[in-house]
Design a protein around this motif. Structure first.
Motif, PDB file in Angstrom:
ATOM      1  N   GLY A 135       0.809  -1.216   0.000  1.00  0.00           N
ATOM      2  CA  GLY A 135       0.000   0.000   0.000  1.00  0.00           C
ATOM      3  C   GLY A 135       0.848   1.275   0.000  1.00  0.00           C
ATOM      4  O   GLY A 135       2.024   1.267   0.375  1.00  0.00           O
ATOM      5  N   GLY A 136       0.222   2.366  -0.394  1.00  0.00           N
ATOM      6  CA  GLY A 136       0.917   3.632  -0.525  1.00  0.00           C
ATOM      7  C   GLY A 136       1.464   4.187   0.770  1.00  0.00           C
ATOM      8  O   GLY A 136       2.544   4.774   0.799  1.00  0.00           O
ATOM      9  N   ARG A 137       0.720   4.006   1.865  1.00  0.00           N
ATOM     10  CA  ARG A 137       1.162   4.561   3.149  1.00  0.00           C
ATOM     11  C   ARG A 137       2.456   3.905   3.620  1.00  0.00           C
ATOM     12  O   ARG A 137       3.378   4.581   4.087  1.00  0.00           O
ATOM     13  N   GLN A 138       2.536   2.594   3.486  1.00  0.00           N
ATOM     14  CA  GLN A 138       3.741   1.885   3.891  1.00  0.00           C
ATOM     15  C   GLN A 138       4.903   2.196   2.956  1.00  0.00           C
ATOM     16  O   GLN A 138       6.057   2.263   3.382  1.00  0.00           O
ATOM     17  N   CYS A 139       4.596   2.425   1.681  1.00  0.00           N
ATOM     18  CA  CYS A 139       5.647   2.792   0.737  1.00  0.00           C
ATOM     19  C   CYS A 139       6.239   4.149   1.105  1.00  0.00           C
ATOM     20  O   CYS A 139       7.448   4.367   0.977  1.00  0.00           O
ATOM     21  N   HIS A 140       5.387   5.053   1.566  1.00  0.00           N
ATOM     22  CA  HIS A 140       5.881   6.363   1.989  1.00  0.00           C
ATOM     23  C   HIS A 140       6.851   6.205   3.164  1.00  0.00           C
ATOM     24  O   HIS A 140       7.814   6.975   3.292  1.00  0.00           O
ATOM     25  N   LYS A 141       6.599   5.202   3.995  1.00  0.00           N
ATOM     26  CA  LYS A 141       7.509   4.936   5.114  1.00  0.00           C
ATOM     27  C   LYS A 141       8.895   4.553   4.581  1.00  0.00           C
ATOM     28  O   LYS A 141       9.918   4.940   5.156  1.00  0.00           O
ATOM     29  N   LEU A 142       8.932   3.809   3.492  1.00  0.00           N
ATOM     30  CA  LEU A 142      10.218   3.422   2.911  1.00  0.00           C
ATOM     31  C   LEU A 142      10.980   4.652   2.433  1.00  0.00           C
ATOM     32  O   LEU A 142      12.206   4.752   2.619  1.00  0.00           O
ATOM     33  N   TYR A 143      10.263   5.602   1.825  1.00  0.00           N
ATOM     34  CA  TYR A 143      10.912   6.836   1.383  1.00  0.00           C
ATOM     35  C   TYR A 143      11.400   7.641   2.586  1.00  0.00           C
ATOM     36  O   TYR A 143      12.475   8.247   2.557  1.00  0.00           O
ATOM     37  N   THR A 144      10.610   7.623   3.658  1.00  0.00           N
ATOM     38  CA  THR A 144      11.011   8.297   4.896  1.00  0.00           C
ATOM     39  C   THR A 144      12.325   7.723   5.412  1.00  0.00           C
ATOM     40  O   THR A 144      13.225   8.464   5.827  1.00  0.00           O
ATOM     41  N   VAL A 145      12.455   6.405   5.396  1.00  0.00           N
ATOM     42  CA  VAL A 145      13.688   5.747   5.844  1.00  0.00           C
ATOM     43  C   VAL A 145      14.854   6.137   4.944  1.00  0.00           C
ATOM     44  O   VAL A 145      15.965   6.388   5.424  1.00  0.00           O
ATOM     45  N   TYR A 146      14.617   6.219   3.646  1.00  0.00           N
ATOM     46  CA  TYR A 146      15.673   6.626   2.711  1.00  0.00           C
ATOM     47  C   TYR A 146      16.212   8.006   3.071  1.00  0.00           C
ATOM     48  O   TYR A 146      17.424   8.266   2.965  1.00  0.00           O
ATOM     49  N   LEU A 147      15.358   8.899   3.547  1.00  0.00           N
ATOM     50  CA  LEU A 147      15.764  10.260   3.890  1.00  0.00           C
ATOM     51  C   LEU A 147      16.636  10.328   5.142  1.00  0.00           C
ATOM     52  O   LEU A 147      17.139  11.403   5.484  1.00  0.00           O
ATOM     53  N   SER A 148      16.838   9.195   5.785  1.00  0.00           N
ATOM     54  CA  SER A 148      17.783   9.159   6.908  1.00  0.00           C
ATOM     55  C   SER A 148      19.210   9.369   6.417  1.00  0.00           C
ATOM     56  O   SER A 148      20.095   9.737   7.195  1.00  0.00           O
ATOM     57  N   GLU A 149      19.442   9.101   5.129  1.00  0.00           N
ATOM     58  CA  GLU A 149      20.753   9.256   4.483  1.00  0.00           C
ATOM     59  C   GLU A 149      21.808   8.322   5.072  1.00  0.00           C
ATOM     60  O   GLU A 149      23.010   8.533   4.901  1.00  0.00           O
ATOM     61  N   ASP A 150      21.366   7.286   5.724  1.00  0.00           N
ATOM     62  CA  ASP A 150      22.265   6.319   6.350  1.00  0.00           C
ATOM     63  C   ASP A 150      22.480   5.156   5.377  1.00  0.00           C
ATOM     64  O   ASP A 150      21.518   4.538   4.921  1.00  0.00           O
ATOM     65  N   THR A 151      23.736   4.852   5.068  1.00  0.00           N
ATOM     66  CA  THR A 151      24.008   3.790   4.096  1.00  0.00           C
ATOM     67  C   THR A 151      23.558   2.420   4.608  1.00  0.00           C
ATOM     68  O   THR A 151      23.192   1.553   3.802  1.00  0.00           O
ATOM     69  N   ASP A 152      23.583   2.211   5.918  1.00  0.00           N
ATOM     70  CA  ASP A 152      23.049   0.957   6.457  1.00  0.00           C
ATOM     71  C   ASP A 152      21.543   0.884   6.230  1.00  0.00           C
ATOM     72  O   ASP A 152      20.992  -0.192   5.969  1.00  0.00           O
ATOM     73  N   ALA A 153      20.875   2.032   6.334  1.00  0.00           N
ATOM     74  CA  ALA A 153      19.429   2.077   6.065  1.00  0.00           C
ATOM     75  C   ALA A 153      19.154   1.706   4.616  1.00  0.00           C
ATOM     76  O   ALA A 153      18.177   1.007   4.319  1.00  0.00           O
ATOM     77  N   PHE A 154      20.010   2.147   3.694  1.00  0.00           N
ATOM     78  CA  PHE A 154      19.843   1.790   2.280  1.00  0.00           C
ATOM     79  C   PHE A 154      19.900   0.270   2.102  1.00  0.00           C
ATOM     80  O   PHE A 154      19.096  -0.324   1.374  1.00  0.00           O
ATOM     81  N   ARG A 155      20.850  -0.351   2.780  1.00  0.00           N
ATOM     82  CA  ARG A 155      20.987  -1.812   2.657  1.00  0.00           C
ATOM     83  C   ARG A 155      19.776  -2.533   3.254  1.00  0.00           C
ATOM     84  O   ARG A 155      19.319  -3.547   2.717  1.00  0.00           O
ATOM     85  N   HIS A 156      19.271  -2.001   4.359  1.00  0.00           N
ATOM     86  CA  HIS A 156      18.085  -2.611   4.959  1.00  0.00           C
ATOM     87  C   HIS A 156      16.854  -2.424   4.064  1.00  0.00           C
ATOM     88  O   HIS A 156      16.008  -3.320   3.974  1.00  0.00           O
ATOM     89  N   LEU A 157      16.749  -1.274   3.412  1.00  0.00           N
ATOM     90  CA  LEU A 157      15.636  -1.053   2.487  1.00  0.00           C
ATOM     91  C   LEU A 157      15.696  -2.034   1.325  1.00  0.00           C
ATOM     92  O   LEU A 157      14.661  -2.568   0.890  1.00  0.00           O
ATOM     93  N   PHE A 158      16.892  -2.261   0.817  1.00  0.00           N
ATOM     94  CA  PHE A 158      17.078  -3.234  -0.261  1.00  0.00           C
ATOM     95  C   PHE A 158      16.637  -4.622   0.209  1.00  0.00           C
ATOM     96  O   PHE A 158      15.847  -5.306  -0.462  1.00  0.00           O
ATOM     97  N   GLY A 159      17.124  -5.035   1.372  1.00  0.00           N
ATOM     98  CA  GLY A 159      16.756  -6.340   1.909  1.00  0.00           C
ATOM     99  C   GLY A 159      15.282  -6.435   2.252  1.00  0.00           C
ATOM    100  O   GLY A 159      14.650  -7.483   2.067  1.00  0.00           O
ATOM    101  N   TYR A 160      14.719  -5.331   2.723  1.00  0.00           N
ATOM    102  CA  TYR A 160      13.297  -5.274   3.077  1.00  0.00           C
ATOM    103  C   TYR A 160      12.423  -5.504   1.840  1.00  0.00           C
ATOM    104  O   TYR A 160      11.474  -6.287   1.861  1.00  0.00           O
ATOM    105  N   ALA A 161      12.774  -4.790   0.761  1.00  0.00           N
ATOM    106  CA  ALA A 161      12.010  -4.939  -0.476  1.00  0.00           C
ATOM    107  C   ALA A 161      12.098  -6.369  -1.001  1.00  0.00           C
ATOM    108  O   ALA A 161      11.085  -6.968  -1.401  1.00  0.00           O
ATOM    109  N   ARG A 162      13.282  -6.933  -0.984  1.00  0.00           N
ATOM    110  CA  ARG A 162      13.462  -8.315  -1.436  1.00  0.00           C
ATOM    111  C   ARG A 162      12.652  -9.276  -0.569  1.00  0.00           C
ATOM    112  O   ARG A 162      12.021 -10.216  -1.074  1.00  0.00           O
ATOM    113  N   TYR A 163      12.666  -9.038   0.718  1.00  0.00           N
ATOM    114  CA  TYR A 163      11.955  -9.918   1.652  1.00  0.00           C
ATOM    115  C   TYR A 163      10.448  -9.900   1.385  1.00  0.00           C
ATOM    116  O   TYR A 163       9.794 -10.954   1.396  1.00  0.00           O
ATOM    117  N   LEU A 164       9.900  -8.702   1.116  1.00  0.00           N
ATOM    118  CA  LEU A 164       8.466  -8.591   0.848  1.00  0.00           C
ATOM    119  C   LEU A 164       8.101  -9.229  -0.489  1.00  0.00           C
ATOM    120  O   LEU A 164       7.071  -9.908  -0.609  1.00  0.00           O
TER     121      LEU A 164
END
Length: 254
Positions: A66-95
């Motif tokens: 859903g769109g609301r949860q996707c917005h959360k992913l963009y919010t996490v990206y705005l942390s600018e943390d490279t570890d967060a980027f890796r977790h987002l990649f793994g999160y997307a793959r996991y889903l």
């Protein structure tokens, strides 16, 4: 193990997710171009940002969560943390591998990390909404300079547009050299040269409207008169208003 090098953009991250399936790479380490070291072992792939691929991944995620949860992913990206980027990649793959019903599977390290980053960035966004104070320049433009821990500027534009719809304003993030400008019609992102063009130099003191200091003084007097010295609780106060935000608050100047 395959190392993916991407440009650090959100589109690049989503493109990396797409390519990992297209190339059938199951064990991937995602790194930004800035942090990549030639010493990385194994196969190395350069990921080129592709808007079409990114859009397909984003659309797929919207169907999953859903769109609301996707917005959360963009919010996490705005942390600018490279570890967060890796977790987002793994999160997307996991889903994609296991289904959108795994959103609250906190036994998975990526799900847990994404939730944690989302809370941190959302907390900073909330504080910026509460603590940003505008000053009025002599040309009538209201401006504020901020230095948030995370890149929350894209998350607060609509809030201030709705709150101050009848005045032109500019919020400038000094740390990232990026501004958000409202011209009474729309909010747009501006670069330093555009900020200077708006007659608000972020490198030097601006000329304030003659009434600005008066209003600041009145606000400080009001804040001082309503404070009850005997009931001060500095520990609690610092919990809600950490010291790093005091520079935004004129009431701290009395």
């Amino acid at each position: 193990m395959v190392t993916y090098i991407f440009d650090g953009s959100f589109a690049g991250l989503l493109t990396a997710v797409f390519d990992s399936y297209a190339l059938r790479h199951h064990e991937v380490v995602l790194v930004t171009r800035q942090e990549y070291q030639p010493a990385f072992s194994g196969t190395v792939c350069e990921i080129r940002s592709d808007e079409e691929k990114a859009a397909r991944v984003w659309k797929g995620l919207e169907k999953k969560i859903g769109g609301r949860q996707c917005h959360k992913l963009y919010t996490v990206y705005l942390s600018e943390d490279t570890d967060a980027f890796r977790h987002l990649f793994g999160y997307a793959r996991y889903l994609f591998d296991n289904g959108g019903d795994r959103l609250r599977d906190y036994g998975n390290s990526h799900v847990l990390a994404v939730e944690g980053y989302a809370k941190k960035v959302s907390r900073e966004r909330h504080r910026m909404k509460a603590f940003v104070r505008f000053k009025k320049a002599s040309n009538g433009l209201y401006f504020a300079v901020i230095t948030p821990d995370f890149n929350v500027l894209p998350l607060i534009g609509d809030h201030f547009k709705n709150r101050y719809a009848d005045q032109k304003w500019l919020i400038y993030d000094r740390r990232r050299q990026l501004g958000m400008y409202y011209d009474l019609h729309q909010v747009c992102e501006v670069k330093p040269e555009a900020v200077t063009a708006a007659s608000v130099s972020v490198q030097a003191e601006v000329t304030l409207d003659e009434t600005d200091e008066l209003y600041t003084s009145l606000w400080q007097d009001y804040f001082k008169s309503t404070s009850i010295t005997e009931r001060k609780n500095l520990k609690l106060h610092l919990r809600h208003v950490p010291k790093r935000y005091w520079k935004y608050l004129p009431e701290k100047g009395f």
